[in-house]
Structures are given as C-alpha cells and as structure tokens.
Design an enzyme around this catalytic site. Structure first.
Site, PDB file in Angstrom:
ATOM      1  N   ASP A   1       0.815  -1.228   0.000  1.00 20.09           N
ATOM      2  CA  ASP A   1       0.000   0.000   0.000  1.00 20.09           C
ATOM      3  C   ASP A   1       0.840   1.266   0.000  1.00 20.09           C
ATOM      4  O   ASP A   1       0.421   2.298   0.526  1.00 20.09           O
ATOM      5  CB  ASP A   1      -0.956   0.061   1.222  1.00 20.09           C
ATOM      6  CG  ASP A   1      -1.777  -1.173   1.386  1.00 20.09           C
ATOM      7  OD1 ASP A   1      -2.164  -1.754   0.357  1.00 20.09           O
ATOM      8  OD2 ASP A   1      -2.050  -1.556   2.544  1.00 20.09           O
TER       9      ASP A   1
ATOM     10  N   LYS B   1       2.278   2.231  -5.099  1.00 22.07           N
ATOM     11  CA  LYS B   1       2.929   1.721  -6.322  1.00 22.07           C
ATOM     12  C   LYS B   1       2.040   1.930  -7.548  1.00 22.07           C
ATOM     13  O   LYS B   1       2.528   2.227  -8.626  1.00 22.07           O
ATOM     14  CB  LYS B   1       3.245   0.219  -6.184  1.00 22.07           C
ATOM     15  CG  LYS B   1       4.203  -0.096  -5.055  1.00 22.07           C
ATOM     16  CD  LYS B   1       4.349  -1.581  -4.851  1.00 22.07           C
ATOM     17  CE  LYS B   1       3.086  -2.261  -4.373  1.00 22.07           C
ATOM     18  NZ  LYS B   1       2.616  -1.892  -3.036  1.00 22.07           N
TER      19      LYS B   1
ATOM     20  N   ASN C   1      -5.081 -10.094  -4.306  1.00 21.67           N
ATOM     21  CA  ASN C   1      -5.156  -9.927  -2.855  1.00 21.67           C
ATOM     22  C   ASN C   1      -4.734  -8.546  -2.377  1.00 21.67           C
ATOM     23  O   ASN C   1      -4.586  -8.309  -1.197  1.00 21.67           O
ATOM     24  CB  ASN C   1      -4.300 -10.984  -2.149  1.00 21.67           C
ATOM     25  CG  ASN C   1      -2.890 -11.055  -2.689  1.00 21.67           C
ATOM     26  OD1 ASN C   1      -2.671 -10.858  -3.877  1.00 21.67           O
ATOM     27  ND2 ASN C   1      -1.946 -11.339  -1.839  1.00 21.67           N
TER      28      ASN C   1
ATOM     29  N   HIS D   1      -4.336  -1.666  -6.113  1.00 20.68           N
ATOM     30  CA  HIS D   1      -3.547  -0.498  -6.480  1.00 20.68           C
ATOM     31  C   HIS D   1      -4.518   0.616  -6.835  1.00 20.68           C
ATOM     32  O   HIS D   1      -5.271   0.498  -7.802  1.00 20.68           O
ATOM     33  CB  HIS D   1      -2.645  -0.816  -7.676  1.00 20.68           C
ATOM     34  CG  HIS D   1      -1.564  -1.792  -7.354  1.00 20.68           C
ATOM     35  ND1 HIS D   1      -0.653  -2.236  -8.268  1.00 20.68           N
ATOM     36  CD2 HIS D   1      -1.236  -2.386  -6.196  1.00 20.68           C
ATOM     37  CE1 HIS D   1       0.181  -3.072  -7.686  1.00 20.68           C
ATOM     38  NE2 HIS D   1      -0.166  -3.187  -6.438  1.00 20.68           N
TER      39      HIS D   1
ATOM     40  N   THR E   1       3.420 -12.724   2.701  1.00 11.88           N
ATOM     41  CA  THR E   1       2.566 -13.310   1.680  1.00 11.88           C
ATOM     42  C   THR E   1       3.255 -14.586   1.178  1.00 11.88           C
ATOM     43  O   THR E   1       4.270 -15.017   1.749  1.00 11.88           O
ATOM     44  CB  THR E   1       2.259 -12.288   0.561  1.00 11.88           C
ATOM     45  OG1 THR E   1       1.222 -12.829  -0.263  1.00 11.88           O
ATOM     46  CG2 THR E   1       3.474 -11.944  -0.274  1.00 11.88           C
TER      47      THR E   1
ATOM     48  N   ARG F   1     -10.473  -2.844   5.311  1.00  9.40           N
ATOM     49  CA  ARG F   1     -10.050  -2.870   6.715  1.00  9.40           C
ATOM     50  C   ARG F   1      -9.275  -1.595   7.043  1.00  9.40           C
ATOM     51  O   ARG F   1      -8.475  -1.131   6.228  1.00  9.40           O
ATOM     52  CB  ARG F   1      -9.105  -4.058   6.973  1.00  9.40           C
ATOM     53  CG  ARG F   1      -9.782  -5.404   6.887  1.00  9.40           C
ATOM     54  CD  ARG F   1      -8.832  -6.526   7.267  1.00  9.40           C
ATOM     55  NE  ARG F   1      -7.870  -6.816   6.233  1.00  9.40           N
ATOM     56  CZ  ARG F   1      -7.078  -7.896   6.225  1.00  9.40           C
ATOM     57  NH1 ARG F   1      -7.120  -8.759   7.222  1.00  9.40           N
ATOM     58  NH2 ARG F   1      -6.234  -8.107   5.260  1.00  9.40           N
TER      59      ARG F   1
ATOM     60  N   ARG G   1      -6.318   0.525   8.050  1.00  7.55           N
ATOM     61  CA  ARG G   1      -4.893   0.177   8.107  1.00  7.55           C
ATOM     62  C   ARG G   1      -4.288   0.689   9.406  1.00  7.55           C
ATOM     63  O   ARG G   1      -4.660   1.769   9.879  1.00  7.55           O
ATOM     64  CB  ARG G   1      -4.147   0.827   6.937  1.00  7.55           C
ATOM     65  CG  ARG G   1      -4.535   0.234   5.596  1.00  7.55           C
ATOM     66  CD  ARG G   1      -3.880   0.998   4.454  1.00  7.55           C
ATOM     67  NE  ARG G   1      -4.291   0.442   3.174  1.00  7.55           N
ATOM     68  CZ  ARG G   1      -4.360   1.143   2.040  1.00  7.55           C
ATOM     69  NH1 ARG G   1      -4.042   2.414   2.018  1.00  7.55           N
ATOM     70  NH2 ARG G   1      -4.737   0.564   0.924  1.00  7.55           N
TER      71      ARG G   1
HETATM   72  P1  GDP Z   1      -0.400   0.328  -3.800  1.00 10.07           P
HETATM   73  O1  GDP Z   1      -1.037  -0.993  -3.557  1.00 10.07           O
HETATM   74  O2  GDP Z   1       1.050   0.357  -3.434  1.00 10.07           O
HETATM   75  O3  GDP Z   1      -0.644   0.851  -5.165  1.00 10.07           O
HETATM   76  O4  GDP Z   1      -1.085   1.347  -2.782  1.00 10.07           O
HETATM   77  P2  GDP Z   1      -2.655   1.547  -2.470  1.00 10.07           P
HETATM   78  O5  GDP Z   1      -3.332   2.048  -3.655  1.00 10.07           O
HETATM   79  O6  GDP Z   1      -3.198   0.357  -1.782  1.00 10.07           O
HETATM   80  O7  GDP Z   1      -2.573   2.672  -1.349  1.00 10.07           O
HETATM   81  C1  GDP Z   1      -1.997   3.915  -1.560  1.00 10.07           C
HETATM   82  C2  GDP Z   1      -2.972   4.994  -1.129  1.00 10.07           C
HETATM   83  O8  GDP Z   1      -2.328   6.250  -1.160  1.00 10.07           O
HETATM   84  C3  GDP Z   1      -4.143   5.141  -2.079  1.00 10.07           C
HETATM   85  O9  GDP Z   1      -5.258   5.586  -1.335  1.00 10.07           O
HETATM   86  C4  GDP Z   1      -3.678   6.224  -3.048  1.00 10.07           C
HETATM   87  O10 GDP Z   1      -4.726   6.895  -3.708  1.00 10.07           O
HETATM   88  C5  GDP Z   1      -2.953   7.116  -2.112  1.00 10.07           C
HETATM   89  N1  GDP Z   1      -1.881   7.946  -2.630  1.00 10.07           N
HETATM   90  C6  GDP Z   1      -0.831   7.599  -3.430  1.00 10.07           C
HETATM   91  N2  GDP Z   1       0.026   8.632  -3.519  1.00 10.07           N
HETATM   92  C7  GDP Z   1      -0.492   9.636  -2.757  1.00 10.07           C
HETATM   93  C8  GDP Z   1      -0.056  10.952  -2.404  1.00 10.07           C
HETATM   94  O11 GDP Z   1       1.012  11.413  -2.782  1.00 10.07           O
HETATM   95  N3  GDP Z   1      -0.855  11.673  -1.571  1.00 10.07           N
HETATM   96  C9  GDP Z   1      -2.036  11.213  -1.084  1.00 10.07           C
HETATM   97  N4  GDP Z   1      -2.748  11.993  -0.281  1.00 10.07           N
HETATM   98  N5  GDP Z   1      -2.472   9.961  -1.382  1.00 10.07           N
HETATM   99  C10 GDP Z   1      -1.709   9.213  -2.197  1.00 10.07           C
END
Ligand code: GDP
Length: 426
Positions: free
Chosen positions: A12, A15, A37, A40, A237, A304, A306
């Site tokens: 999370d 990426k 699972n 993104h 994982t 859930r 975090r």
């Molecule tokens: P991933 O699985 O690594 O792609 O990450 P997730 O999407 O599960 O979680 C990243 C969260 O951070 C998401 O809610 C994104 O929209 C958010 N996000 C990513 N970059 C930024 C940022 O620079 N600022 C803010 N406020 N949210 C971000």
C-alpha cells in the site's frame, strides 16, 4: 530500459499511482507475482479505480499489459475488473496473459477462508483471496496452468488429481463439501474460452521487446517486508514481492532490470496481522488514518482500517536493501502537512541495546522505536511541481529520510492524482 516498481514496506505504498504515472512513457507493464489480494489505487482522467489484477498500465492505449507467469490468476476477478473498466468508459486495455501463469480458483479461496476461520486468533491476516493455497499447489506441482484450460480432458485430469488431497482436508479437517472436478472443468473451460484470444507465451515476446530496447515496467504487489524469505515471516505473503523475483515472475534475465524504484509512504501503514514497531494508537492514529491516502487509510481490497505510524527508517532501509533499490519514490508527503512535529524512527531498542538492522520477527516483536523528531511545515504542498518550491522543513524531512535510508529519493508524490508528482534531478 527495464524498471521494477516495488514496495519498500508492508504494501500500500502507492505503487499503483507511481506505475500509472510512469506508464505514460512505457511500452509494456508487467504484473509478475501475487494475485487479486491487494489493490492499487489509481486516480486519473477516467475516475478512481482499485486495480487488483490488471496491470496499472491498463489506462494507457499504447501500453501492452502483461500478466506474467508468476501471477496467481483469478479469472473471475480478471474478467470482472475488465468489465468494470469497460462500464466506466475506459478503452479496453491491450492485455496479454502468459500461457504459463497458473490459475487461482474458487477452491483456493474456499480453503483460505476455512483455514483462517480454523486458526481463529492464530490467523495470519489473510485477505482470503486464496493466495496461500494457490502457491501451495504450485509448490506441490498440482496447479493448473492457463495452457491447460483449452483441452477439457487435460483440465479434468489435472483437476481430479488436484482435488484428491484437497477433498480429504475438506471432509476431515473442515467438515465441508468436497470439490467436484467435473463441475470445475465446465466452469473453468468456459472462462478459458473468454480469455483465449489474450493468451500467448509472453516470455519470448518480452525478451524480444527487451532486446529491442522497449520501455518495460515490472509492477510489484505488496512490499519487501511481506516477502516470505526476507519479510516478517510468518506474517508475509506466499510469493516474493522483491525486484529480484521480478525477472523470474515476468520472464526476463536478471541483468535486464536497470532501475529499481522502491516506493514508500512518508509515514508507515500496514494492513493485516503483523508487527509494526512505529505504530501509533488512539486519537493521534485516528487523525493520520483519516488524512492518509486519497480518502483515509482503509485497505483497497478489504476496506479494513490500516494500522498507521511514523516513518520507520530501520524497516525502510532494510526494505530498500532487499529490493536492491536504486531510487525511492516517497508518496503521501502532502498528508504530513498538518503536523507541528514529525517523529522518524531511526533505531530500535532491542532488550536495552540500540540496533540499526531490521531483526528477525521474534526480536522485532520486542523492539521499541527510537525517534528523532523534525519540525513540520504546516503548509499545503499539493500543486507544487518543483523540489525547490517545497517549504524548507519539508525539504529537510526528505533529506533526512534520504540520509537515513541511504538511497536517493528522486520521486515525490504530493497528492493522489496522476500529475501530483515532483521529479528530482539525478
Ligand atoms: P499500492 O497498492 O502500493 O498501489 O497502494 P494503495 O493504492 O493500496 O494505497 C496507496 C494509497 O495512497 C491510495 O489511497 C492512493 O490513492 C494514495 N496515494 C498515493 N500517492 C499519494 C499521495 O502522494 N498523496 C495522497 N494523499 N495519497 C496518495
């Protein structure tokens, strides 16, 4: 050039956003491990999406998206996700599925769910997506490959032998209905017909693209600390989210990967069971959780809440080491703008001794974080495009993190949207 975009922490990290942003310049985006699972989150001109299985290049028309041999392929999820994009007005992605990828089926999800229920308070925090039973089948060589889907007899034979041991567990361990190979044959044969046109042997295709100098992104799922060999085992994982595995799971030579971008949040978050030394609690945590991400820190897959806490330099330095990071993308920097002071965990106290290296899980469960506190910047930084224009305390925070983790922080994300990014010169 081949680049891997991988997580430095527990997953999370953002990426999806970084991959979507970089896919603008890419020819090919490959998912190389894991399954549906995790999620993104991507916010772009089409709206907000949580992709679980489709590569994050799916919003770019000129990008070929590949589900590599290392992926746990849940066809029901994949088809649902493709339909979801279609219904949202996104042009169909160019998608190729490796004929060597293996299938994550309903029986895996069922076994995962039954096992977590059986374990009760000893559970691992599985998302119940079937990942551990899927990779168990791969290890015991009973899995079903995509190429098996197109011959009913072969499929039926493989399913029958796959279910022999599973049905003993279903009956005697879980007291549940057995799986029926004939029923699965019909169902998965029909699903196979739906994806048939997308199936190729992606390995020669990718290797040729590499030789032709194409821009290839290898998109990791979860993060370094969830790696079964190097992470917080057993709260890990079942496949490796490391860039080292990207060459295996995608099907490219290890030397092909020139750049490894480890993504980390400017604070820490973790979903599921595990150990997290810099975790914070109470109102302080609630405030960070509420402000974090694009709409609070809640799992993209499970919803859930975090766990959240301060940036952990010990864990991130280790995460970058096992990833082999050549640069870091620091996301969610804008989230920190409300804080007067920002603690950073710089060492751990293990039984009264200060340590700099990330220890094994039983020791990690005993450590206490040692913090260095920096002043906050208390200004909204969204919309800023150049590093020089960030408030001085924000630049100092980034520089401090860079010194601590010993990898250049070259990409800064100051908002969830695709273009909310600051690129620093190398
Ligand atoms: P991933 O699985 O690594 O792609 O990450 P997730 O999407 O599960 O979680 C990243 C969260 O951070 C998401 O809610 C994104 O929209 C958010 N996000 C990513 N970059 C930024 C940022 O620079 N600022 C803010 N406020 N949210 C971000």
């Amino acid at each position: 050039m081949v680049r891997a975009i991988v997580g430095a922490n527990f997953g999370d990290e953002g990426k999806g956003k970084i991959t979507d942003m970089m896919a603008d310049q890419a020819d090919i985006v490959v998912r190389f491990q894991g399954g549906a699972n995790a999620g993104h989150t991507i916010i772009n001109k089409y709206g907000k999406f949580a992709l679980h299985l489709l590569p994050s290049g799916s919003f770019h028309q000129r990008v070929d998206n590949i589900i590599g041999p290392g992926v746990a392929l849940d066809l029901t999820e994949l088809i649902a996700e493709t339909e979801m994009l279609e219904n949202s007005g996104v042009p169909s992605p160019n998608l190729f599925i490796s004929s060597r990828a293996q299938l994550l089926m309903e029986c895996h999800i069922m076994l995962d769910t039954l096992e977590e229920a059986r374990l009760k308070d000893r559970k691992f925090g599985s998302t119940k997506s079937g990942i551990a039973p899927f990779y168990s089948d791969k290890a015991t060589k009973t899995g079903i490959m995509v190429c098996h889907l197109f011959d009913k007899d072969v499929l039926n034979d493989r399913l029958k032998s796959n279910f022999e041991r599973k049905n003993v567990l279903m009956k005697y361990l879980y007291n549940a209905e057995p799986f029926d190979a004939d029923e699965y044959t019909e169902k998965y044969y029909a699903l196979g017909q739906k994806i048939k046109d997308m199936v190729i042997d992606t390995t020669p295709y990718l290797n040729q693209a590499f030789k032709n100098g194409k821009e290839i992104l290898l998109e990791g799922q979860l993060g370094a600390l969830r790696d079964p060999d190097h992470g917080i085992f057993p709260y890990t994982t079942s496949s490796s989210p490391l860039a080292g595995y990207a060459s295996v799971g995608a099907g490219l030579p290890p030397y092909a990967i020139e750049e490894i971008i480890a993504v980390s949040k400017a604070y820490t978050s973790s979903v599921g069971t595990g150990v997290f030394p810099s975790q914070i609690f109470g109102d302080e945590a609630e405030e960070l959780r509420r402000r974090g991400g694009d709409s609070g820190e809640y799992g993209a897959k499970t919803g859930r809440p975090r766990d959240v806490g301060w940036f952990d330099a010990v864990a991130t330095r280790y995460g970058c080491t096992v990833q082999g990071a050549t640069k870091v993308a620091l996301t969610n920097l804008d989230v920190m703008s409300y804080l007067d002071e920002i603690p950073v965990c710089v060492q751990y106290d293990l039984d009264g001794k200060k340590i700099d290296d990330f220890p094994v899980t039983p020791e990690l469960q005993r450590v206490k974080p040692i913090y260095h506190t920096l002043p906050g910047w208390k200004t909204d930084i969204r919309g800023i495009k150049r590093f020089e224009d960030l408030p001085e305390n924000c630049r100092k925070y980034i520089d401090f993190i860079e010194q601590q983790i010993k990898v250049p922080v070259r990409i800064l994300s100051n908002g969830p949207k695709r273009d909310e990014v600051i690129l620093r010169e190398d």
